[in-house]
Design an enzyme around this catalytic site. Structure first.
Site, PDB file in Angstrom:
ATOM      1  N   HIS A   1     -29.359 -20.941  50.882  1.00 59.61           N
ATOM      2  CA  HIS A   1     -30.125 -19.719  51.139  1.00 59.61           C
ATOM      3  C   HIS A   1     -31.222 -20.030  52.141  1.00 59.61           C
ATOM      4  CE1 HIS A   1     -32.755 -16.371  50.787  1.00 59.61           C
ATOM      5  NE2 HIS A   1     -33.604 -16.950  49.957  1.00 59.61           N
TER       6      HIS A   1
ATOM      7  N   CYS B   1     -32.062 -12.972  46.137  1.00 61.14           N
ATOM      8  CA  CYS B   1     -31.514 -13.855  47.166  1.00 61.14           C
ATOM      9  C   CYS B   1     -30.198 -14.499  46.754  1.00 61.14           C
ATOM     10  CB  CYS B   1     -32.527 -14.945  47.503  1.00 61.14           C
ATOM     11  SG  CYS B   1     -34.131 -14.298  48.037  1.00 61.14           S
TER      12      CYS B   1
ATOM     13  N   ASN C   1     -36.016 -14.865  56.314  1.00 60.74           N
ATOM     14  CA  ASN C   1     -35.407 -14.829  54.983  1.00 60.74           C
ATOM     15  C   ASN C   1     -34.888 -13.412  54.751  1.00 60.74           C
ATOM     16  OD1 ASN C   1     -34.877 -14.579  52.238  1.00 60.74           O
ATOM     17  ND2 ASN C   1     -36.638 -15.787  51.588  1.00 60.74           N
TER      18      ASN C   1
END
Length: 339
Positions: A264, A129, A295
């Site tokens: 994020h 990520c 996500n």
């Protein structure tokens, strides 16, 4: 008898731009929208529980034949258009991904070829990520040291290929998509020093379920990505807030100077907790792209950035703090001037 050492020649070096900035961003979101109700067909959960737990309402899913390279190329072309550049001007292509299904070759050379950037240098980075923020850090250094003039950074994931639809702890979290940015020379500082690091002792917190060797030799389950949700939440909230503050300090600014906060898009509760920990003023706009994108790992920050710029939520030329964290465990944060 004596010998005289041969005089060593002085090697040539390169000198780059005094500063670098992001020239343009682009994004690609697959057409298919997946609701929480559809996710709950495979897990014992509910739309309300998922919303309360993660803030996710819907997410995008790539078509079966749609690849990481397809999505990355689409986002890259959008970024080039926004930057007012052509693919032939790109010197380096960096693709951040953990879902390109080939150990080798990487996705980046294919993306470079697809968009017409050959013979640009091209390579993948695996920082989960945090991959996009790592890519921005590398691109900034490359432009300033002179090894590249324009660098394409792409964060792209097809997480639907690596999600266990029956895993109640992770099935509802992930989405597919790609975001891209062009980093190039600037006459003002457009990317601050990056604060980044890792804690490999916690690698099992977010990891692939089985190795490819185990899949081959022991016929075990497909290596889906698993996550220890509570451990990740605690780490992200209490360990990443100081990293975000350190990024502000290294940029030489205060939280009040920011226009936008782009964390994020891992979990809405994590985002809210970071805002509280950082004591961000109310005037700062916060990215909440996770609500209908899920996500998307390395793609989450550039996708959120593009949406905020296109919608007018973020001002062109404004200051944004971006921070990403994920499997490894790894993290990276920097302040950027929005293109």
């Amino acid at each position: 008898m004596t010998t005289t050492a041969k005089q060593r020649p002085t090697l040539s070096t390169t000198t780059g731009a005094a500063h670098a900035r992001i020239w343009g961003v682009g994004g690609y979101r697959p057409e298919r929208v997946v609701t929480n109700d559809e996710i709950c067909e495979n897990i014992d959960s509910s739309d309300q529980w998922i919303r309360e737990r993660s803030g996710i309402i819907t997410r995008r899913q790539a078509a079966p034949a749609e690849t990481v390279v397809d999505m990355a190329s689409a986002a890259a072309l959008e970024a080039l258009k926004a930057a007012g550049l052509t693919a032939s001007q790109i010197d380096t292509v960096i693709v951040a991904t953990v879902t390109h299904p080939y150990q080798t070759p990487g996705a980046a050379p294919m993306v470079a070829d697809r968009i017409g950037a050959t013979p640009a240098a091209a390579f993948d980075i695996s920082a989960a990520c945090a991959g996009y923020c790592h890519g921005i850090a590398l691109a900034n250094d490359m432009v300033r040291c002179g090894s590249s003039q324009y660098v394409l950074v792409v964060g792209v994931e097809k997480l639907s290929d690596f999600t266990d639809k029956t895993d109640r702890g992770s099935a509802f979290i992930f989405g597919d998509g790609a975001g891209a940015a062009i980093v190039g020379p600037s006459d003002f500082p457009g990317i601050s020093p990056t604060v980044w690091g890792s804690d490999g002792s916690k690698w099992e917190t977010i990891s692939q379920r089985n190795s490819w060797i185990e899949v081959r030799d022991h016929n075990v389950e497909w290596p889906a990505i698993t996550m220890a949700g509570q451990s990740v939440f605690r780490w992200a909230v209490y360990s990443m807030a100081p990293i975000a503050q350190a990024a502000l300090d290294r940029a030489g600014i205060k939280a009040d100077d920011l226009d936008v906060f782009i964390p994020h898009q891992a979990n809405m509760r994590i985002i809210d907790a970071l805002i509280k920990q950082l004591k961000l003023p109310e005037h700062i706009t916060v990215a909440r792209d996770i609500a209908d994108t899920g996500n998307t790992s390395a793609a989450s920050i550039p996708l959120a950035t593009q949406r905020m710029l296109d919608s007018g939520e973020a001002p062109h030329g404004g200051l944004a703090l971006q921070i990403a964290f994920g499997a490894g465990l790894v993290y990276a944060a920097q302040v950027i001037v929005l293109p």
